[in-house]
Motif scaffolding. Structure first.
Motif, PDB file in Angstrom:
ATOM      1  N   ALA A 177       0.829  -1.208   0.000  1.00  0.00           N
ATOM      2  CA  ALA A 177       0.000   0.000   0.000  1.00  0.00           C
ATOM      3  C   ALA A 177       0.860   1.253   0.000  1.00  0.00           C
ATOM      4  CB  ALA A 177      -0.923   0.006   1.214  1.00  0.00           C
ATOM      5  N   SER A 178       0.319   2.312  -0.562  1.00  0.00           N
ATOM      6  CA  SER A 178       0.945   3.626  -0.503  1.00  0.00           C
ATOM      7  C   SER A 178       0.576   4.286   0.815  1.00  0.00           C
ATOM      8  CB  SER A 178       0.463   4.483  -1.671  1.00  0.00           C
ATOM      9  OG  SER A 178       0.695   5.849  -1.423  1.00  0.00           O
ATOM     10  N   GLU A 179       1.553   4.891   1.454  1.00  0.00           N
ATOM     11  CA  GLU A 179       1.284   5.544   2.731  1.00  0.00           C
ATOM     12  C   GLU A 179       0.223   6.630   2.590  1.00  0.00           C
ATOM     13  OE1 GLU A 179       3.662   8.234   6.066  1.00  0.00           O
ATOM     14  OE2 GLU A 179       4.792   7.135   4.535  1.00  0.00           O
ATOM     15  N   GLY A 180       0.366   7.463   1.524  1.00  0.00           N
ATOM     16  CA  GLY A 180      -0.602   8.522   1.316  1.00  0.00           C
ATOM     17  C   GLY A 180      -1.978   7.990   0.992  1.00  0.00           C
ATOM     18  N   ALA A 228      -5.337   8.584   3.115  1.00  0.00           N
ATOM     19  CA  ALA A 228      -6.495   9.190   2.454  1.00  0.00           C
ATOM     20  C   ALA A 228      -7.749   8.362   2.705  1.00  0.00           C
ATOM     21  CB  ALA A 228      -6.232   9.326   0.963  1.00  0.00           C
ATOM     22  N   ASP A 229      -7.635   7.029   2.619  1.00  0.00           N
ATOM     23  CA  ASP A 229      -8.798   6.174   2.870  1.00  0.00           C
ATOM     24  C   ASP A 229      -9.281   6.319   4.308  1.00  0.00           C
ATOM     25  OD1 ASP A 229      -8.747   5.268   0.292  1.00  0.00           O
ATOM     26  OD2 ASP A 229      -7.632   3.419   0.745  1.00  0.00           O
ATOM     27  N   ALA A 230      -8.342   6.430   5.228  1.00  0.00           N
ATOM     28  CA  ALA A 230      -8.731   6.568   6.631  1.00  0.00           C
ATOM     29  C   ALA A 230      -9.446   7.894   6.878  1.00  0.00           C
ATOM     30  CB  ALA A 230      -7.483   6.456   7.520  1.00  0.00           C
ATOM     31  N   LEU A 231      -8.921   8.964   6.310  1.00  0.00           N
ATOM     32  CA  LEU A 231      -9.558  10.280   6.496  1.00  0.00           C
ATOM     33  C   LEU A 231     -10.931  10.304   5.835  1.00  0.00           C
ATOM     34  CD1 LEU A 231      -6.491  12.641   5.878  1.00  0.00           C
ATOM     35  CD2 LEU A 231      -7.439  11.866   8.067  1.00  0.00           C
ATOM     36  N   ARG A 232     -11.053   9.691   4.677  1.00  0.00           N
ATOM     37  CA  ARG A 232     -12.355   9.640   4.007  1.00  0.00           C
ATOM     38  C   ARG A 232     -13.379   8.876   4.840  1.00  0.00           C
ATOM     39  NH1 ARG A 232     -10.592   8.463  -2.218  1.00  0.00           N
ATOM     40  NH2 ARG A 232     -11.112  10.502  -3.084  1.00  0.00           N
ATOM     41  N   GLU A 242      -3.116  13.625  -4.054  1.00  0.00           N
ATOM     42  CA  GLU A 242      -3.685  13.080  -5.284  1.00  0.00           C
ATOM     43  C   GLU A 242      -4.820  12.108  -4.989  1.00  0.00           C
ATOM     44  OE1 GLU A 242      -0.362  11.338  -7.213  1.00  0.00           O
ATOM     45  OE2 GLU A 242       0.595  13.268  -7.701  1.00  0.00           O
ATOM     46  N   THR A 243      -4.660  11.288  -3.978  1.00  0.00           N
ATOM     47  CA  THR A 243      -5.709  10.318  -3.652  1.00  0.00           C
ATOM     48  C   THR A 243      -6.945  10.999  -3.098  1.00  0.00           C
ATOM     49  OG1 THR A 243      -3.956   8.727  -3.114  1.00  0.00           O
ATOM     50  CG2 THR A 243      -6.180   8.176  -2.422  1.00  0.00           C
ATOM     51  N   LEU A 303     -16.887  11.158  -1.330  1.00  0.00           N
ATOM     52  CA  LEU A 303     -16.261  12.305  -0.675  1.00  0.00           C
ATOM     53  C   LEU A 303     -14.853  12.556  -1.204  1.00  0.00           C
ATOM     54  CD1 LEU A 303     -16.371  14.388   1.634  1.00  0.00           C
ATOM     55  CD2 LEU A 303     -15.391  12.641   3.107  1.00  0.00           C
ATOM     56  N   ARG A 304     -14.582  13.829  -1.480  1.00  0.00           N
ATOM     57  CA  ARG A 304     -13.229  14.269  -1.821  1.00  0.00           C
ATOM     58  C   ARG A 304     -12.833  15.360  -0.835  1.00  0.00           C
ATOM     59  NH1 ARG A 304     -15.309  16.468  -7.039  1.00  0.00           N
ATOM     60  NH2 ARG A 304     -16.892  16.866  -5.468  1.00  0.00           N
ATOM     61  N   ILE A 305     -11.560  15.368  -0.438  1.00  0.00           N
ATOM     62  CA  ILE A 305     -11.088  16.295   0.583  1.00  0.00           C
ATOM     63  C   ILE A 305      -9.966  17.137  -0.014  1.00  0.00           C
ATOM     64  CG2 ILE A 305     -10.024  16.502   2.862  1.00  0.00           C
ATOM     65  CD1 ILE A 305     -11.262  13.812   3.586  1.00  0.00           C
ATOM     66  N   PRO A 306     -10.042  18.454   0.088  1.00  0.00           N
ATOM     67  CA  PRO A 306      -8.969  19.284  -0.461  1.00  0.00           C
ATOM     68  C   PRO A 306      -7.714  19.207   0.398  1.00  0.00           C
ATOM     69  CG  PRO A 306     -10.571  20.654   0.658  1.00  0.00           C
ATOM     70  CD  PRO A 306     -11.122  19.249   0.680  1.00  0.00           C
TER      71      PRO A 306
END
Length: 1017
Positions: free
Chosen positions: A589-592, A596-600, A623-624, A725-728
């Motif tokens: 997995a990519s760290e970023g 991103a999945d966790a924050l989403r 990007e994610t 959901l997308r997060i800036p």
């Protein structure tokens, strides 16, 4: 009543208007030269329409009829025609009549009979409604206050034109004829009807440009490269769903298809058998007029002119641009450009890239308008870098770069985006505002349902781009910025800030307040975010710092906890790469991506609160977060838990205004939540109405209710997400917090817009008498002055005029010598003030021209001698004597009218705060009681009014009343172009106006309050 000499042609009645279907027509007075046009027009009208007009079979016009219908005095008999391509499509006329319905002989008769005739092919386009607006404005200008019309009962379309106009009317039926009588005084309903028609028509005209069924690229080169061939290539590469034609008069006669593009190729537009909706013009400027003529004759709906060589090239180019606009409008076409970069529509059913942008942007919900091609390129590139592809965080719905914007402007796009369901956020880059008054009106209405973010270049006077032929705006940029804020516009300074704010607003709900939670795995980065919050006026909580080795699950848990807290309105997450032993995520997995999945996951469970991310060296995280979530990723729960505490939002009406175009329903607006806390400065307490001065009987007060802005009280509890959901994400804490702060301020404006306040009506205001005074003063002071040139009103007349509106100035007596000064003081009563009124010393107490608290005759004579010895002779100083008033805070109240910005009410503290520091607040007129209260509190020196450092608070309720009365005066009488009250001493109880000046000018015949019309620069 001032009227031009009989038979003088009133050029200011000419106007271009947008009709219901989005096409344009020209309205102008009928002249004797129109005889042949009138006969030709009448021959094309059906027998039924002729019967409805004359109540009998009337197959042709006699010579006498033609003479009568083409010869007018433009006072008692007026005829207007709507034309397309130089030919009549409709006419309207009025004849002044007396109470018996006979031709009027007395100029005081204020009633007229009105009649319409619309060519059958153009019925249903809203031509009659537009003509009614203009003929009513003409009649009011000529002193007519009431129209009468007789209509056959079967002529339901014309009856509807009259009854739907919004005027107060009476309807009777006698001898088989419906008689309609209606007052021409504009009403709230008539203005609302006119604004609604304007919005639908202009939105429809933009929609026709953005969603054409067929496009012709005129000037397509025979070889690859060049402006036209590039535009054609971009159009095809975008996947445009309509028909495409390549046009070039230099194509070989036997060329049927242009390769390698494989599109039909013709030498002239007339060779295309099918209709053409949009023409993209890329030919030299000298060849454009011929192309426009061909487009008009072929029935093209709109033209996009990429060609340069117009107003940006100098005076000759400016005249060429004006001729281009006249020619395009004469055929009923809208024009984008010239010198335009192009337009883009990402809707799946259109996929239009009629621009010089080589890459089709991703589809999304940001509407983008620029006046600069270079800035357009920068915005498109910047958005693509932040979220490429359809459905990404930076996707756009539509893009227009209008170049010299001779016709279609940001105002037209605001009309379209107001109800466009595919646009959630509007971004505008403007270098000039041709009609700031209309812009403020449209921006305010649009901002009530979706954010409007504006960056304005060329902000300083005299720096407008040469291609923008706009009227000079005298108000400074600070005033324009204040008016934008009042309209709910989010004003930013740079292209980067445009993108930053747009991304947050397009992807996140609006915050309920300024309470910000900060969390992350870097204490330094969290502190930067904390400091940025304080700088922006937010209320950050103590940052929660996770361990540098925090895993994505740790972030998810911390974010979920912060979002669920009642005392949190938004969250800023800060992140740096994981530091520690082992791996925070699996090797695959990519760290970023994992973070991103966790924050989403956490943010999706609490969709009512915005989340923004600050990262360092984690581009994969940004990007994610910007890309659409995978199909398996969790999205918004179907049934979110009922909110509590600060998350709760009242149920609100979601009704939307009716719209002719059912394909474009109004969008669901951003959510608006209750405010979390009162302002630091206490609100102005309610105050019983009373005159500004303590003299005279107290008036009673009624109010004109200002309706809440649509959307401000019509929001759903939260906006349903149309995508996962997308997060800036931002590379700097300052950028993330600044964007979040703009969202907080905008949300607060939205809450306040739900209750905009009221425009008071005081029963001691003498509006009619003031109007008569103004007319007499103008006749006396400006017998030969042109319209718009202002003149000062003598002081006694100014004081009398202000008194009509309950604004009483403190008496001032001239003191040309010491003896006269002594007599004046005895008349007024000691103590008194001795002041100079010379222009170079006015309002300059620092120069010694004002002496206060003079207690007796001996002191007055001594002071008079000192003043004249030190500053000059009495003839030069023009000294006056005035009574002393209770001590208080010296303020200044002004109202002025800019020809473009409109009427502006200004307030500040007298002296250095306003003159040196520019600490002045501005509001558009008419101002409501709520707006005035906010205006008083908005200046930086406002604490001085509310008891700063233990001083006694002053009577801000009396100050608010004064501002409202000045606003009413200027709003009721457009001839009042300037009011200056200085100083206004506001004491603990009441206030005193010590000095006042008024300027008058004959009101222009047309304003933004008049009938709808397209601007001409």
């Amino acid at each position: 009543m001032q009227t031009p000499p009989e038979h003088a042609y009133p050029t200011h009645w000419e106007a271009d208007v947008v009709l219901r279907d989005g096409g344009t027509a020209r309205i102008r007075p009928i002249t004797p030269d129109d005889a042949e046009r009138l006969v030709s027009f009448y021959e094309q009208v059906s027998d039924e329409s002729k019967y409805y007009r004359f109540f009998a079979p009337y197959p042709r016009l006699s010579d006498r009829d033609v003479h009568r219908f083409t010869h007018h005095d433009y006072v008692d008999r007026v005829g207007l025609a709507a034309t397309v391509g130089g030919e009549f499509i409709a006419t309207v006329r009025y004849d002044r009549i007396n109470d018996q319905g006979l031709p009027a002989k007395d100029p005081e008769d204020d009633q007229a009979e009105v009649a319409f005739l619309v060519q059958d092919a153009h019925q249903g386009r809203g031509v009659a409604s537009a003509l009614l607006e203009h003929i009513a404005a003409v009649a009011r200008e000529r002193g007519i206050r009431r129209f009468a019309a007789e209509v056959l009962p079967a002529n339901s379309k014309m009856i509807k034109v009259f009854t739907d106009a919004g005027y107060t009317h009476q309807r009777t039926f006698e001898d088989g004829v419906v008689r309609l009588e209606f007052d021409l005084e504009p009403t709230e309903q008539s203005m609302a009807v006119m604004r609604g028609r304007e919005q639908r028509a202009e939105a429809r005209s933009v929609q026709r440009l953005l969603a054409p069924g067929s496009v012709a690229v005129i000037g397509t080169g025979r070889t690859p490269g060049g402006l036209g061939r590039t535009a054609l290539r971009n159009l095809l590469d975008s996947g445009f769903t309509g028909r495409v034609h390549a046009v070039n008069h230099a194509f070989p006669g036997d060329l049927q298809r242009l390769d390698p593009e494989g599109v039909p190729a013709v030498r002239a537009l007339r060779e295309i058998a099918d209709p053409v909706d949009l023409a993209v013009i890329a030919v030299p400027a000298d060849s454009v007029p011929e192309v426009i003529r061909d487009c008009g004759e072929h029935g093209v709906q709109g033209v996009l002119v990429l060609s340069s060589g117009y107003a940006e090239a100098g005076p000759d180019g400016r005249e060429r641009q004006r001729a281009l606009l006249r020619q395009a409008r004469s055929y009923g076409m809208r024009l984008i450009g010239p010198n335009a970069f192009g337009l883009i529509n990402t809707a799946p059913g259109v996929r239009l890239n009629a621009s010089l942008a080589p890459q089709m942007p991703g589809a999304g919900h940001i509407g983008l308008f620029t006046q600069s091609g270079a800035i357009g390129i920068a915005l498109l590139s910047g958005l693509h870098a932040r979220g490429p592809g359809d459905g990404g965080i930076a996707g756009i719905s539509a893009f227009v770069s209008a170049g010299n914007r001779a016709d279609v402007s940001g105002n037209d796009l605001l009309q379209y985006w107001y109800e466009d369901p595919d646009t959630d956020v509007v971004i505008l880059y403007l270098e000039s505002i041709g009609n700031p008054r209309k812009f403020a009106r449209l921006a305010r209405r649009t901002a009530a349902v979706k954010p409007v973010v504006v960056a304005k270049g060329a902000r300083h006077n005299g720096t407008a781009p040469p291609g923008h032929a706009v009227p000079t705006v005298r108000v400074p940029d600070s005033t324009v910025a204040a008016l934008m804020r009042q309209a709910g516009v989010i004003r930013v300074d740079t292209v980067t800030e445009l993108i930053d704010a747009g991304l947050l607003l397009a992807s996140q709900p609006l915050p309920a307040g300024p309470r910000i939670a900060i969390l992350g795995n870097s204490e330094s980065l969290a502190l930067l975010a904390y400091d940025a919050c304080l700088t922006e006026g937010l209320r950050p909580q103590r940052p929660r710092v996770l361990a540098s080795a925090a895993t994505p699950d740790d972030f998810r848990a911390a974010l979920a906890e912060a979002l669920s807290a009642d005392g949190c309105d938004a969250v800023v997450v800060t992140a740096i790469p994981w530091v520690g032993e082992g791996a925070a995520v699996s090797p695959e997995a990519s760290e970023g991506a994992a973070l991103a999945d966790a924050l989403r996951t956490a943010a999706t469970a609490h969709p009512r609160k915005p989340v923004t991310v600050v990262h360092l060296a984690m581009d994969d995280l940004a990007e994610t977060l910007a890309a659409p979530a995978p199909a398996s990723a969790p999205t918004q729960p179907a049934e979110p838990a009922a909110p509590t505490g600060d998350d709760a939002a009242p149920a609100q009406d979601t009704a939307t205004p009716a719209r002719d175009d059912a394909a474009h329903p109004a969008p669901a607006p951003h959510p608006v939540y209750p405010p979390p806390a009162p302002p630091s400065i206490p609100p102005i307490p309610p105050r019983p109405p009373r005159p500004v001065a303590p003299t005279g009987p107290p008036p009673t007060l009624t109010t004109r209710q200002t309706p809440p802005l649509r959307g401000a009280d019509a929001d759903p509890p939260h906006r349903p997400r149309r995508e996962p959901l997308r997060i800036p994400a931002y590379p700097a804490a300052e950028r993330a917090v600044r964007s979040l702060a703009e969202a907080v301020r905008y949300a607060a404006w939205r809450r306040e817009a739900a209750d905009p306040g009221r425009v008071p009506e005081y029963d001691d205001i003498q509006e009619a008498q003031a109007g008569a005074d103004i007319e007499r003063l103008l006749d006396r002071l400006t017998p030969d002055a042109p319209t718009g040139r202002s003149v000062p009103v003598p002081s006694q007349d100014a004081e009398a005029l202000l008194a009509r509106y309950g604004i009483h100035t403190l008496p001032v007596l001239p003191a040309p010598d010491p003896d006269t000064a002594v007599r004046a003081a005895a008349r007024l009563g000691y103590p008194v003030a001795l002041k100079t009124t010379a222009p170079h010393l006015r309002h300059r107490p620092d120069l010694g021209g004002v002496r206060l608290d003079i207690a007796g005759e001996a002191e007055l004579r001594r002071t008079y001698a000192e003043l004249t010895d030190f500053l000059g002779s009495p003839e030069e100083l023009q000294p006056v004597v005035q009574s002393m008033v209770p001590r208080g805070v010296d303020t200044v109240v002004r109202a002025s009218i800019d020809p473009a910005a409109g009427a502006v009410l200004s307030f500040g503290l007298a002296g250095a705060p306003s003159q040196l520091l520019g600490d002045i607040s501005h509001r558009l007129i008419p101002a409501t009681d709520r707006e005035v209260a906010e205006q008083i509190r908005s200046i930086r020196a406002a604490p001085l009014l509310f008891g700063w450092r233990g001083s006694q608070p002053v009577d801000t309720a009396a100050l608010a009343e004064l501002l409202l009365r000045v606003s009413r005066l200027v709003d009721d009488h457009p001839e009042v172009v300037g009011v200056d009250l200085e100083p206004v001493v506001v004491a603990a109880h009441g206030l005193s106006v010590l000095g006042a000046t008024v300027r008058l000018a004959r009101a222009p015949a047309t304003t933004d309050l008049g009938p709808r019309r397209l601007p001409v620069y």
